[in-house]
Design a protein around this motif. Sequence first.
Motif: not given
Length: 75
Positions: A2-5, A66-75
Amino acid sequence: MFDQLKAILVEDLQMRTEDVVATADRAEVGLDSLTVVELSALLSQRLDIQVSDYELLELATVGDIADLVAERCRA
């Protein structure tokens, strides 16, 4: 994540810091269709992830993004 976003939204897209909270919807922070396209490009450049503007437009809140971005970063 969230902080990065939030940093991208505030520093690059000139949104007001106090408006960018997880529960805010896209309209409350000023994410219209044009800024969503810009956000998609910035996420690709900064985080090396692919998130289409269409995907972002389907999400209701900044927290959802933020949740979607986090998910993509983990993938």
